[in-house]
Motif scaffolding. Sequence first.
Motif, mmCIF file in Angstrom:
data_model
loop_
_atom_site.group_PDB
_atom_site.id
_atom_site.type_symbol
_atom_site.label_atom_id
_atom_site.label_comp_id
_atom_site.label_asym_id
_atom_site.label_seq_id
_atom_site.Cartn_x
_atom_site.Cartn_y
_atom_site.Cartn_z
ATOM 1 N N ASN A 175 54.115 44.628 38.601
ATOM 2 C CA ASN A 175 52.686 44.896 38.472
ATOM 3 C C ASN A 175 52.449 45.663 37.185
ATOM 4 O OD1 ASN A 175 51.716 43.661 40.780
ATOM 5 N ND2 ASN A 175 52.026 45.469 42.042
ATOM 6 N N THR A 176 51.449 45.217 36.410
ATOM 7 C CA THR A 176 51.121 45.876 35.149
ATOM 8 C C THR A 176 49.689 46.391 35.202
ATOM 9 O OG1 THR A 176 50.325 43.836 34.142
ATOM 10 C CG2 THR A 176 52.677 44.319 33.899
ATOM 11 N N ASP A 177 49.232 46.949 34.086
ATOM 12 C CA ASP A 177 47.867 47.463 34.008
ATOM 13 C C ASP A 177 46.830 46.364 34.229
ATOM 14 O OD1 ASP A 177 49.019 49.869 33.379
ATOM 15 O OD2 ASP A 177 48.640 49.718 31.225
ATOM 16 N N SER A 178 47.164 45.146 33.808
ATOM 17 C CA SER A 178 46.192 44.059 33.896
ATOM 18 C C SER A 178 46.324 43.234 35.176
ATOM 19 C CB SER A 178 46.335 43.141 32.683
ATOM 20 O OG SER A 178 47.636 42.620 32.607
ATOM 21 N N SER A 179 47.276 43.552 36.035
ATOM 22 C CA SER A 179 47.506 42.737 37.245
ATOM 23 C C SER A 179 46.279 42.665 38.148
ATOM 24 C CB SER A 179 48.691 43.285 38.035
ATOM 25 O OG SER A 179 49.882 43.150 37.307
ATOM 26 N N GLU A 180 45.616 43.802 38.361
ATOM 27 C CA GLU A 180 44.424 43.809 39.225
ATOM 28 C C GLU A 180 43.307 42.951 38.643
ATOM 29 O OE1 GLU A 180 42.864 47.552 40.538
ATOM 30 O OE2 GLU A 180 44.883 48.374 40.832
ATOM 31 N N GLY A 181 43.091 43.069 37.338
ATOM 32 C CA GLY A 181 42.046 42.289 36.686
ATOM 33 C C GLY A 181 42.334 40.803 36.736
ATOM 34 N N ILE A 182 43.605 40.431 36.561
ATOM 35 C CA ILE A 182 43.984 39.020 36.614
ATOM 36 C C ILE A 182 43.778 38.470 38.018
ATOM 37 C CG2 ILE A 182 45.942 37.431 36.439
ATOM 38 C CD1 ILE A 182 46.949 39.197 34.103
ATOM 39 N N GLU A 183 44.171 39.226 39.034
ATOM 40 C CA GLU A 183 43.976 38.769 40.423
ATOM 41 C C GLU A 183 42.498 38.624 40.751
ATOM 42 O OE1 GLU A 183 46.150 37.564 42.597
ATOM 43 O OE2 GLU A 183 47.656 37.829 41.029
ATOM 44 N N LYS A 184 41.663 39.538 40.254
ATOM 45 C CA LYS A 184 40.223 39.425 40.468
ATOM 46 C C LYS A 184 39.673 38.180 39.767
ATOM 47 C CE LYS A 184 35.834 41.844 39.717
ATOM 48 N NZ LYS A 184 35.145 40.628 39.356
ATOM 49 N N PHE A 185 40.165 37.917 38.552
ATOM 50 C CA PHE A 185 39.743 36.732 37.809
ATOM 51 C C PHE A 185 40.130 35.457 38.559
ATOM 52 C CE2 PHE A 185 40.980 33.555 34.487
ATOM 53 C CZ PHE A 185 39.691 33.191 34.112
ATOM 54 N N ILE A 186 41.337 35.425 39.125
ATOM 55 C CA ILE A 186 41.793 34.261 39.888
ATOM 56 C C ILE A 186 40.934 34.062 41.136
ATOM 57 C CG2 ILE A 186 43.712 33.379 41.284
ATOM 58 C CD1 ILE A 186 45.606 34.590 39.166
ATOM 59 N N LYS A 187 40.605 35.158 41.828
ATOM 60 C CA LYS A 187 39.741 35.057 43.011
ATOM 61 C C LYS A 187 38.350 34.559 42.645
ATOM 62 C CE LYS A 187 42.167 38.345 45.862
ATOM 63 N NZ LYS A 187 42.215 39.658 46.467
ATOM 64 N N ASP A 188 37.836 35.000 41.487
ATOM 65 C CA ASP A 188 36.536 34.511 41.023
ATOM 66 C C ASP A 188 36.577 33.006 40.747
ATOM 67 O OD1 ASP A 188 35.555 37.069 41.220
ATOM 68 O OD2 ASP A 188 35.645 37.480 39.056
ATOM 69 N N LEU A 189 37.679 32.551 40.125
ATOM 70 C CA LEU A 189 37.832 31.115 39.870
ATOM 71 C C LEU A 189 37.891 30.334 41.179
ATOM 72 C CD1 LEU A 189 40.472 30.950 36.968
ATOM 73 C CD2 LEU A 189 38.045 30.382 36.827
ATOM 74 N N GLN A 190 38.638 30.862 42.160
ATOM 75 C CA GLN A 190 38.768 30.178 43.454
ATOM 76 C C GLN A 190 37.436 30.069 44.165
ATOM 77 O OE1 GLN A 190 41.764 32.653 45.242
ATOM 78 N NE2 GLN A 190 43.435 31.246 44.710
#
Length: 162
Positions: A93-108
Amino acid sequence: IKDRGYPTPPYYSLYFFHRPKGIHYLASMARYIAFDWGKSRTGIAVSDSNGIISSPHSTVSSDELSTVVDKLHNEEPCAGFVVGVPGLIIGLNTDSSEGIEKFIKDLQSKFPSTPIHKVDETQTSSEALDALISGGMKKSKRNEKGSLDKVAAALILQRFLQ
Protein backbone atom coordinates in the motif's frame (compact mmCIF):
# COMPACT_ATOMS: atom_id res chain seq x y z
CA ILE A 1 -16.94 -6.31 -65.41
CA LYS A 2 -19.77 -7.09 -67.84
CA ASP A 3 -18.83 -4.05 -69.94
CA ARG A 4 -15.32 -5.40 -70.55
CA GLY A 5 -16.51 -8.80 -71.59
CA TYR A 6 -15.35 -10.63 -68.50
CA PRO A 7 -17.66 -13.31 -67.18
CA THR A 8 -19.42 -12.38 -63.99
CA PRO A 9 -18.70 -14.86 -61.22
CA PRO A 10 -21.87 -16.05 -59.53
CA TYR A 11 -20.75 -14.63 -56.18
CA TYR A 12 -19.93 -11.19 -57.57
CA SER A 13 -23.42 -9.80 -57.63
CA LEU A 14 -24.41 -11.70 -54.49
CA TYR A 15 -21.76 -10.28 -52.17
CA PHE A 16 -20.81 -6.94 -53.67
CA PHE A 17 -24.06 -5.48 -54.94
CA HIS A 18 -26.58 -7.12 -52.66
CA ARG A 19 -26.24 -7.61 -48.97
CA PRO A 20 -28.32 -10.64 -48.09
CA LYS A 21 -29.30 -11.33 -44.52
CA GLY A 22 -26.65 -13.15 -42.57
CA ILE A 23 -23.72 -11.55 -44.44
CA HIS A 24 -21.84 -9.22 -42.07
CA TYR A 25 -18.81 -7.11 -42.67
CA LEU A 26 -15.86 -7.49 -40.32
CA ALA A 27 -15.85 -4.87 -37.63
CA SER A 28 -12.82 -3.68 -35.75
CA MET A 29 -12.40 -4.59 -32.11
CA ALA A 30 -12.63 -2.13 -29.28
CA ARG A 31 -9.72 -0.29 -27.74
CA TYR A 32 -8.42 -0.23 -24.17
CA ILE A 33 -7.96 2.94 -22.14
CA ALA A 34 -5.22 3.02 -19.50
CA PHE A 35 -4.57 5.33 -16.57
CA ASP A 36 -1.53 6.25 -14.51
CA TRP A 37 -3.53 7.89 -11.73
CA GLY A 38 -2.02 10.59 -9.54
CA LYS A 39 -3.37 12.99 -6.92
CA SER A 40 -2.77 16.07 -9.06
CA ARG A 41 -2.72 14.67 -12.61
CA THR A 42 -3.37 11.44 -14.48
CA GLY A 43 -1.66 10.06 -17.57
CA ILE A 44 -3.91 8.45 -20.15
CA ALA A 45 -3.00 6.02 -22.92
CA VAL A 46 -5.11 4.21 -25.50
CA SER A 47 -4.61 1.08 -27.55
CA ASP A 48 -5.38 0.66 -31.21
CA SER A 49 -8.70 -0.93 -32.04
CA ASN A 50 -7.06 -4.36 -32.35
CA GLY A 51 -5.54 -4.18 -28.87
CA ILE A 52 -1.96 -4.54 -30.06
CA ILE A 53 -0.26 -1.14 -29.75
CA SER A 54 -0.44 1.31 -26.86
CA SER A 55 0.01 5.04 -27.41
CA PRO A 56 0.24 7.93 -24.98
CA HIS A 57 -2.91 10.03 -25.24
CA SER A 58 -2.84 12.90 -22.77
CA THR A 59 -2.25 14.04 -19.24
CA VAL A 60 -5.15 15.70 -17.45
CA SER A 61 -5.66 17.18 -14.03
CA SER A 62 -7.47 14.84 -11.68
CA ASP A 63 -10.28 17.40 -11.39
CA GLU A 64 -11.23 17.09 -15.07
CA LEU A 65 -10.51 13.36 -15.33
CA SER A 66 -14.17 12.34 -15.14
CA THR A 67 -15.21 14.36 -18.18
CA VAL A 68 -12.22 13.16 -20.21
CA VAL A 69 -13.00 9.52 -19.35
CA ASP A 70 -16.62 10.02 -20.43
CA LYS A 71 -15.50 11.50 -23.73
CA LEU A 72 -12.94 8.75 -24.42
CA HIS A 73 -15.38 5.99 -23.50
CA ASN A 74 -18.07 7.38 -25.82
CA GLU A 75 -15.77 8.22 -28.79
CA GLU A 76 -15.03 4.62 -29.76
CA PRO A 77 -15.98 1.18 -28.47
CA CYS A 78 -14.10 0.45 -25.26
CA ALA A 79 -12.94 -3.10 -24.49
CA GLY A 80 -11.96 -2.15 -20.96
CA PHE A 81 -10.04 0.10 -18.62
CA VAL A 82 -6.52 -0.62 -17.39
CA VAL A 83 -5.40 1.04 -14.17
CA GLY A 84 -1.85 1.06 -12.89
CA VAL A 85 -1.62 0.06 -9.22
CA PRO A 86 1.69 0.40 -7.35
CA GLY A 87 2.92 -2.68 -5.51
CA LEU A 88 0.12 -4.88 -6.85
CA ILE A 89 2.27 -8.00 -7.03
CA ILE A 90 3.59 -7.80 -3.47
CA GLY A 91 0.46 -6.24 -1.94
CA LEU A 92 2.14 -2.97 -1.02
CA ASN A 93 0.00 0.00 0.00
CA THR A 94 1.33 3.42 -0.98
CA ASP A 95 0.22 7.03 -0.55
CA SER A 96 -1.83 6.82 -3.74
CA SER A 97 -3.45 3.41 -3.07
CA GLU A 98 -6.62 4.88 -1.54
CA GLY A 99 -7.07 7.35 -4.38
CA ILE A 100 -6.56 4.66 -7.00
CA GLU A 101 -9.11 2.36 -5.34
CA LYS A 102 -11.61 5.23 -5.20
CA PHE A 103 -10.96 5.96 -8.89
CA ILE A 104 -11.55 2.28 -9.75
CA LYS A 105 -14.82 2.25 -7.77
CA ASP A 106 -15.93 5.40 -9.59
CA LEU A 107 -15.21 3.72 -12.94
CA GLN A 108 -17.14 0.61 -11.87
CA SER A 109 -20.20 2.60 -10.85
CA LYS A 110 -20.14 4.83 -13.93
CA PHE A 111 -19.41 2.06 -16.48
CA PRO A 112 -20.69 -1.21 -14.94
CA SER A 113 -20.49 -3.21 -18.18
CA THR A 114 -16.87 -2.21 -18.96
CA PRO A 115 -14.23 -4.49 -17.42
CA ILE A 116 -11.49 -2.92 -15.32
CA HIS A 117 -8.04 -4.51 -15.16
CA LYS A 118 -5.38 -3.72 -12.58
CA VAL A 119 -1.74 -3.83 -13.66
CA ASP A 120 1.35 -3.47 -11.49
CA GLU A 121 2.88 -0.10 -12.29
CA THR A 122 6.20 -0.68 -10.52
CA GLN A 123 9.05 1.22 -12.20
CA THR A 124 6.89 2.59 -15.03
CA SER A 125 7.88 6.19 -14.27
CA SER A 126 11.60 5.42 -14.45
CA GLU A 127 11.05 3.33 -17.60
CA ALA A 128 9.09 6.22 -19.11
CA LEU A 129 11.92 8.62 -18.31
CA ASP A 130 14.41 6.25 -19.95
CA ALA A 131 12.17 6.04 -23.01
CA LEU A 132 11.93 9.82 -23.26
CA ILE A 133 15.71 10.17 -22.96
CA SER A 134 16.46 7.46 -25.51
CA GLY A 135 13.85 9.00 -27.81
CA GLY A 136 15.86 12.21 -27.85
CA MET A 137 13.45 14.44 -25.95
CA LYS A 138 15.18 17.55 -24.64
CA LYS A 139 15.52 17.97 -20.90
CA SER A 140 13.31 21.08 -20.91
CA LYS A 141 10.47 19.08 -22.53
CA ARG A 142 10.96 16.14 -20.15
CA ASN A 143 10.59 18.49 -17.19
CA GLU A 144 7.18 19.70 -18.38
CA LYS A 145 4.45 18.43 -16.10
CA GLY A 146 2.60 15.52 -17.60
CA SER A 147 4.99 14.44 -20.33
CA LEU A 148 6.12 11.54 -18.15
CA ASP A 149 2.63 10.52 -16.97
CA LYS A 150 1.14 9.72 -20.37
CA VAL A 151 4.20 7.67 -21.35
CA ALA A 152 3.96 5.77 -18.05
CA ALA A 153 0.28 5.09 -18.84
CA ALA A 154 1.32 3.73 -22.25
CA LEU A 155 3.82 1.41 -20.54
CA ILE A 156 1.12 0.20 -18.14
CA LEU A 157 -1.16 -0.51 -21.08
CA GLN A 158 1.60 -2.28 -22.99
CA ARG A 159 2.22 -4.56 -19.97
CA PHE A 160 -1.44 -5.46 -20.00
CA LEU A 161 -1.56 -6.09 -23.75
CA GLN A 162 1.43 -8.43 -23.60
